[in-house]
Design an enzyme around this catalytic site. Structure first.
Site, PDB file in Angstrom:
ATOM      1  N   LYS A  42     -19.534  10.480  16.620  1.00 24.92           N
ATOM      2  CA  LYS A  42     -19.205   9.833  15.337  1.00 24.92           C
ATOM      3  C   LYS A  42     -20.135   8.629  15.100  1.00 24.92           C
ATOM      4  CE  LYS A  42     -17.375   8.343  11.680  1.00 24.92           C
ATOM      5  NZ  LYS A  42     -17.545   8.962  10.382  1.00 24.92           N
TER       6      LYS A  42
ATOM      7  N   GLU B 185     -13.409  11.306  11.743  1.00 25.98           N
ATOM      8  CA  GLU B 185     -13.490  11.791  10.361  1.00 25.98           C
ATOM      9  C   GLU B 185     -14.903  11.580   9.828  1.00 25.98           C
ATOM     10  OE1 GLU B 185     -11.334  13.628   8.572  1.00 25.98           O
ATOM     11  OE2 GLU B 185     -13.197  13.703   7.452  1.00 25.98           O
TER      12      GLU B 185
ATOM     13  N   SER C 184      -9.481   7.194  13.655  1.00 23.46           N
ATOM     14  CA  SER C 184     -10.358   6.033  13.426  1.00 23.46           C
ATOM     15  C   SER C 184     -11.639   6.210  14.230  1.00 23.46           C
ATOM     16  CB  SER C 184      -9.696   4.744  13.929  1.00 23.46           C
ATOM     17  OG  SER C 184      -8.490   4.504  13.270  1.00 23.46           O
TER      18      SER C 184
ATOM     19  N   CYS D  74     -18.420   1.129   6.874  1.00 23.67           N
ATOM     20  CA  CYS D  74     -18.662   1.735   8.190  1.00 23.67           C
ATOM     21  C   CYS D  74     -20.079   1.663   8.741  1.00 23.67           C
ATOM     22  CB  CYS D  74     -18.176   3.173   8.174  1.00 23.67           C
ATOM     23  SG  CYS D  74     -16.383   3.247   7.986  1.00 23.67           S
TER      24      CYS D  74
ATOM     25  N   ALA E  34     -25.102   6.470  12.538  1.00 28.77           N
ATOM     26  CA  ALA E  34     -26.372   5.773  12.795  1.00 28.77           C
ATOM     27  C   ALA E  34     -27.542   6.591  12.241  1.00 28.77           C
ATOM     28  CB  ALA E  34     -26.545   5.532  14.296  1.00 28.77           C
TER      29      ALA E  34
ATOM     30  N   ARG F 129       0.843  -1.202   0.000  1.00 27.83           N
ATOM     31  CA  ARG F 129       0.000   0.000   0.000  1.00 27.83           C
ATOM     32  C   ARG F 129       0.883   1.259   0.000  1.00 27.83           C
ATOM     33  NH1 ARG F 129      -5.717   0.283   3.377  1.00 27.83           N
ATOM     34  NH2 ARG F 129      -6.874   0.528   1.446  1.00 27.83           N
TER      35      ARG F 129
ATOM     36  N   LYS G 266     -20.807  -1.696  10.545  1.00 23.70           N
ATOM     37  CA  LYS G 266     -19.939  -1.947  11.706  1.00 23.70           C
ATOM     38  C   LYS G 266     -20.182  -0.921  12.802  1.00 23.70           C
ATOM     39  CE  LYS G 266     -15.561   0.475  10.915  1.00 23.70           C
ATOM     40  NZ  LYS G 266     -15.717   1.559  11.879  1.00 23.70           N
TER      41      LYS G 266
HETATM   42  P1  NAD Z   1      -8.448   1.028   5.673  1.00 28.59           P
HETATM   43  O1  NAD Z   1      -8.587  -0.419   5.941  1.00 28.59           O
HETATM   44  O2  NAD Z   1      -8.612   1.541   4.281  1.00 28.59           O
HETATM   45  O3  NAD Z   1      -7.026   1.542   6.180  1.00 28.59           O
HETATM   46  C1  NAD Z   1      -6.484   1.201   7.406  1.00 28.59           C
HETATM   47  C2  NAD Z   1      -4.976   1.012   7.210  1.00 28.59           C
HETATM   48  O4  NAD Z   1      -4.374   0.834   8.487  1.00 28.59           O
HETATM   49  C3  NAD Z   1      -4.598  -0.210   6.391  1.00 28.59           C
HETATM   50  O5  NAD Z   1      -3.810   0.185   5.288  1.00 28.59           O
HETATM   51  C4  NAD Z   1      -3.801  -1.096   7.367  1.00 28.59           C
HETATM   52  O6  NAD Z   1      -2.733  -1.792   6.756  1.00 28.59           O
HETATM   53  C5  NAD Z   1      -3.278  -0.072   8.334  1.00 28.59           C
HETATM   54  N1  NAD Z   1      -2.908  -0.607   9.648  1.00 28.59           N
HETATM   55  C6  NAD Z   1      -3.629  -1.420  10.465  1.00 28.59           C
HETATM   56  N2  NAD Z   1      -2.965  -1.626  11.611  1.00 28.59           N
HETATM   57  C7  NAD Z   1      -1.799  -0.954  11.527  1.00 28.59           C
HETATM   58  C8  NAD Z   1      -0.710  -0.761  12.384  1.00 28.59           C
HETATM   59  N3  NAD Z   1      -0.689  -1.310  13.603  1.00 28.59           N
HETATM   60  N4  NAD Z   1       0.315  -0.015  11.965  1.00 28.59           N
HETATM   61  C9  NAD Z   1       0.315   0.566  10.744  1.00 28.59           C
HETATM   62  N5  NAD Z   1      -0.717   0.448   9.877  1.00 28.59           N
HETATM   63  C10 NAD Z   1      -1.764  -0.301  10.263  1.00 28.59           C
HETATM   64  O7  NAD Z   1      -9.493   1.750   6.640  1.00 28.59           O
HETATM   65  P2  NAD Z   1     -10.196   3.166   6.419  1.00 28.59           P
HETATM   66  O8  NAD Z   1     -11.367   3.019   5.511  1.00 28.59           O
HETATM   67  O9  NAD Z   1      -9.160   4.169   6.116  1.00 28.59           O
HETATM   68  O10 NAD Z   1     -10.792   3.423   7.871  1.00 28.59           O
HETATM   69  C11 NAD Z   1      -9.954   3.728   8.950  1.00 28.59           C
HETATM   70  C12 NAD Z   1     -10.801   4.185  10.120  1.00 28.59           C
HETATM   71  O11 NAD Z   1     -11.506   5.387   9.752  1.00 28.59           O
HETATM   72  C13 NAD Z   1     -11.879   3.211  10.566  1.00 28.59           C
HETATM   73  O12 NAD Z   1     -12.009   3.295  11.956  1.00 28.59           O
HETATM   74  C14 NAD Z   1     -13.142   3.727   9.896  1.00 28.59           C
HETATM   75  O13 NAD Z   1     -14.306   3.397  10.628  1.00 28.59           O
HETATM   76  C15 NAD Z   1     -12.916   5.211   9.939  1.00 28.59           C
HETATM   77  N6  NAD Z   1     -13.595   5.980   8.874  1.00 28.59           N
HETATM   78  C16 NAD Z   1     -13.599   5.511   7.590  1.00 28.59           C
HETATM   79  C17 NAD Z   1     -14.186   6.275   6.584  1.00 28.59           C
HETATM   80  C18 NAD Z   1     -14.213   5.798   5.157  1.00 28.59           C
HETATM   81  O14 NAD Z   1     -14.857   6.470   4.346  1.00 28.59           O
HETATM   82  N7  NAD Z   1     -13.558   4.722   4.787  1.00 28.59           N
HETATM   83  C19 NAD Z   1     -14.727   7.532   6.885  1.00 28.59           C
HETATM   84  C20 NAD Z   1     -14.680   7.977   8.206  1.00 28.59           C
HETATM   85  C21 NAD Z   1     -14.104   7.186   9.191  1.00 28.59           C
HETATM   86  C1  UGA Z   2     -20.507   7.450   5.433  1.00 28.82           C
HETATM   87  C2  UGA Z   2     -20.877   8.831   5.977  1.00 28.82           C
HETATM   88  O1  UGA Z   2     -21.643   9.518   5.003  1.00 28.82           O
HETATM   89  C3  UGA Z   2     -19.623   9.641   6.321  1.00 28.82           C
HETATM   90  O2  UGA Z   2     -19.995  10.870   6.931  1.00 28.82           O
HETATM   91  C4  UGA Z   2     -18.756   8.834   7.284  1.00 28.82           C
HETATM   92  O3  UGA Z   2     -17.561   9.533   7.559  1.00 28.82           O
HETATM   93  C5  UGA Z   2     -18.413   7.492   6.663  1.00 28.82           C
HETATM   94  O4  UGA Z   2     -19.658   6.788   6.357  1.00 28.82           O
HETATM   95  C6  UGA Z   2     -17.652   6.579   7.572  1.00 28.82           C
HETATM   96  O5  UGA Z   2     -17.670   6.746   8.778  1.00 28.82           O
HETATM   97  O6  UGA Z   2     -17.076   5.656   6.998  1.00 28.82           O
HETATM   98  P1  UGA Z   2     -19.702   6.503   3.087  1.00 28.82           P
HETATM   99  O7  UGA Z   2     -20.090   5.196   3.683  1.00 28.82           O
HETATM  100  O8  UGA Z   2     -18.368   6.638   2.479  1.00 28.82           O
HETATM  101  O9  UGA Z   2     -19.808   7.658   4.198  1.00 28.82           O
HETATM  102  O10 UGA Z   2     -20.751   6.914   1.962  1.00 28.82           O
HETATM  103  P2  UGA Z   2     -22.270   7.441   2.033  1.00 28.82           P
HETATM  104  O11 UGA Z   2     -22.440   8.483   1.029  1.00 28.82           O
HETATM  105  O12 UGA Z   2     -22.668   7.776   3.402  1.00 28.82           O
HETATM  106  O13 UGA Z   2     -23.092   6.169   1.560  1.00 28.82           O
HETATM  107  C7  UGA Z   2     -23.223   5.019   2.370  1.00 28.82           C
HETATM  108  C8  UGA Z   2     -24.181   4.045   1.703  1.00 28.82           C
HETATM  109  O14 UGA Z   2     -25.517   4.536   1.765  1.00 28.82           O
HETATM  110  C9  UGA Z   2     -23.881   3.805   0.220  1.00 28.82           C
HETATM  111  O15 UGA Z   2     -24.067   2.445  -0.076  1.00 28.82           O
HETATM  112  C10 UGA Z   2     -24.913   4.670  -0.484  1.00 28.82           C
HETATM  113  O16 UGA Z   2     -25.228   4.212  -1.768  1.00 28.82           O
HETATM  114  C11 UGA Z   2     -26.095   4.528   0.460  1.00 28.82           C
HETATM  115  N1  UGA Z   2     -27.040   5.658   0.353  1.00 28.82           N
HETATM  116  C12 UGA Z   2     -26.648   6.903   0.721  1.00 28.82           C
HETATM  117  C13 UGA Z   2     -28.326   5.429  -0.105  1.00 28.82           C
HETATM  118  O17 UGA Z   2     -28.700   4.295  -0.430  1.00 28.82           O
HETATM  119  N2  UGA Z   2     -29.194   6.489  -0.195  1.00 28.82           N
HETATM  120  C14 UGA Z   2     -28.840   7.758   0.163  1.00 28.82           C
HETATM  121  O18 UGA Z   2     -29.688   8.681   0.069  1.00 28.82           O
HETATM  122  C15 UGA Z   2     -27.524   7.960   0.629  1.00 28.82           C
END
Ligand code: NAD
Ligand code: UGA
Length: 452
Positions: free
Chosen positions: A218, A163, A133, A274, A223, A42, A277
């Site tokens: 968050k 975030e 996270s 997300c 939710a 990565r 979970k």
């Molecule tokens: P991700 O799986 O894409 O990235 C996490 C990274 O952390 C991976 O690359 C993994 O290899 C690395 N990692 C794990 N343990 C490690 C360690 N001990 N040292 C170094 N690297 C390590 O996950 P993500 O989607 O970026 O989500 C990260 C967090 O942010 C989660 O808690 C998620 O709920 C939250 N979040 C995600 C989103 C989203 O849109 N994906 C939005 C808001 C919040």
């Molecule tokens: C969601 C939240 O919107 C972010 O604010 C948050 O940071 C993030 O989760 C997270 O914690 O990971 P994300 O899951 O990336 O973001 O995308 P969304 O736009 O929220 O969509 C989530 C799911 O709901 C998708 O499958 C989307 O297609 C669906 N959705 C969304 C619908 O079916 N209808 C809608 O009106 C909106």
């Protein structure tokens, strides 16, 4: 403690760590930002032209900051960076636990805990440790406990800075956030982090709360968002039964400023790494504090989501089996403009279709279909084929099932596609994005979610 943050390390180069740090580096040229990850492939991808995350606008930002004040390095090189850091973001995955107490619901904090141990081991001075996270409430207690075991002279303040970016719009969300949330106990640490965001975020959008409120906000925000999708999806089924139109109903409800128009698009159900979970984590917390009513309430949001996926998959399977039993799946990503298919509704729907004996032809704009197929549990290899484009995927299909709202599906030339499909083809538009009239006059039977 230092009043100013000039050196940042982020542990975790995923969908959040990568884009977030790229935007911080872009907007704060005076701050040096280092991103580390256990996953060497990565890190190599972040250092290449083929970034591991697809987000509109991301590549340009990485191109102008990488090598200037943004660098991606492997975990083995990370110790020196941690030793010098003023602030360390923890941005690693917090998936649902698969074993031990709370398995199936509680968040697995083992990755976060191992980051805290790593920071405790290598930090040498005052360091602000930031939860980026998504964590369960009071996770900061655990982090603080681990940090206090450090032996290198590091002293720590823990902040919660969850975030809120959504995938597909991550750069826009980061550059113009509705709000930035900083929860903490130490005012100097809180203001040091606020000063980083003030480089581009208006002061009024930087919210400060206690640690526990920040952690819980968050989970609550996700939710509430998931609940809106389940609410409109529950209404979509009633629209179909009564010949109402879900988009019209959503438009009317959303015109009430107390409800608002966003997040009311009916669909095949929400996906992504997300919502599920985080809802499970919230349910677990409710149960832990013996709040069975609230736990059941949030479980209902998840249950409707599962029900919506099942009923649409069942309709498509039933129609396909009247003909040759072939379904073209258009869209594998959990939403448009991302290559992410974690917890995509397409996974459950494809599994259900395969289990009912249907053959699948998979297509997506950004997801690697073979990669996706490795995540279908019920993989009957003979029953799954992959296509880069819509027309070959639809060739001979009895049902076309639209699962992602990619713009290109909204403008498909239906008359051109009709003759190559199966004998009596139907479109199942799980996102209600197509021109129904055009598809019907081309000869297709059309089902659109929430349309009578
Ligand atoms: P991700 O799986 O894409 O990235 C996490 C990274 O952390 C991976 O690359 C993994 O290899 C690395 N990692 C794990 N343990 C490690 C360690 N001990 N040292 C170094 N690297 C390590 O996950 P993500 O989607 O970026 O989500 C990260 C967090 O942010 C989660 O808690 C998620 O709920 C939250 N979040 C995600 C989103 C989203 O849109 N994906 C939005 C808001 C919040
Ligand atoms: C969601 C939240 O919107 C972010 O604010 C948050 O940071 C993030 O989760 C997270 O914690 O990971 P994300 O899951 O990336 O973001 O995308 P969304 O736009 O929220 O969509 C989530 C799911 O709901 C998708 O499958 C989307 O297609 C669906 N959705 C969304 C619908 O079916 N209808 C809608 O009106 C909106």
């Amino acid at each position: 403690m230092k009043q100013r943050i000039l050196k940042i390390v982020c542990i975790g180069a995923g969908y959040v760590g990568g884009p977030t740090m790229a935007v911080i580096a872009d907007r704060c040229p005076d701050i040096s930002v280092t991103v580390i990850d256990l996953n060497a492939a990565r890190i190599a991808a972040w250092n290449s032209d083929a970034l591991p995350v697809y987000e509109p606008g991301l590549a340009e930002i990485v191109r102008r900051t990488r090598g200037r004040n943004l660098r991606f390095i492997s975990q083995t090189e990370g110790a020196a960076a941690i030793a010098q850091a003023d602030a360390v973001f923890i941005s690693v995955n917090t998936p649902t636990k698969t074993q031990g107490e709370g398995a199936g619901k509680a968040s697995d904090l083992s990755y976060v805990e191992s980051c805290a141990r790593y920071i405790a081991e290598h930090a040498t001075g005052p360091t602000i440790v930031i939860e980026k996270s998504t964590m369960p409430v009071r996770a900061a207690d655990t982090i603080k406990r681990i940090l206090s075991s450090g032996k290198n002279g590091g002293s720590f303040h823990v902040l919660s800075n969850p975030e809120f970016l959504a995938e597909g719009t991550a750069i826009r969300d980061l550059e113009k956030p509705d709000r930035v949330l900083i929860g903490g106990e130490n005012p100097t640490a809180i203001e040091a982090l606020a000063a980083v965001y003030r480089h581009w975020v208006p002061e009024a959008a930087i919210l400060r709360t206690g640690l526990w409120s920040a952690e819980l906000s968050k989970l609550a925000a996700n939710a509430f968002l998931a609940q809106r999708v389940s609410s409109i999806n529950a209404i979509s089924a009633l629209c179909e039964a009564t010949e109402a139109d879900v988009d019209e109903v959503a438009g009317v409800c959303g015109a009430d400023t107390r409800i608002g128009p966003k997040f009311l698009k009916a669909s095949i159900g929400f996906g992504g790494s997300c919502f599920k979970k985080d809802l499970l984590s919230l349910i677990y917390l409710c149960e832990f504090y013996q709040l069975s009513g609230p736990a059941a309430y949030w479980q209902g949001v998840l249950d409707i989501n599962e029900w919506q996926k099942r009923r649409i998959a069942a309709m498509a399977a039933e129609h396909a089996k009247l003909g040759g039993g072939v379904v073209a799946i258009l869209g594998l990503a959990f939403k448009k403009n991302t290559n992410d298919f974690r917890e995509s509704p397409a996974i459950d729907i494809c599994n259900q279709l395969l289990a009912s004996g249907v053959r699948l032809r998979l297509q997506d704009e950004r997801v690697d279909a073979k990669d996706f197929a490795a995540h279908i549990v019920d993989q009957r290899k003979v029953g799954v084929e992959f296509f880069a484009d819509v027309a070959p995927a639809a060739d001979g299909a009895d049902a076309l099932l639209i699962l992602t709202e990619w713009d290109c599906y909204a403008t498909i030339d239906w008359p051109a596609l009709f003759s190559s499909c199966g004998k009596n083809p139907a479109i199942f538009d799980g996102r209600a994005i197509i021109d129904r009239r055009a598809a019907i006059s081309a000869g297709f039977k059309v089902y659109s979610v929430g349309k009578g």
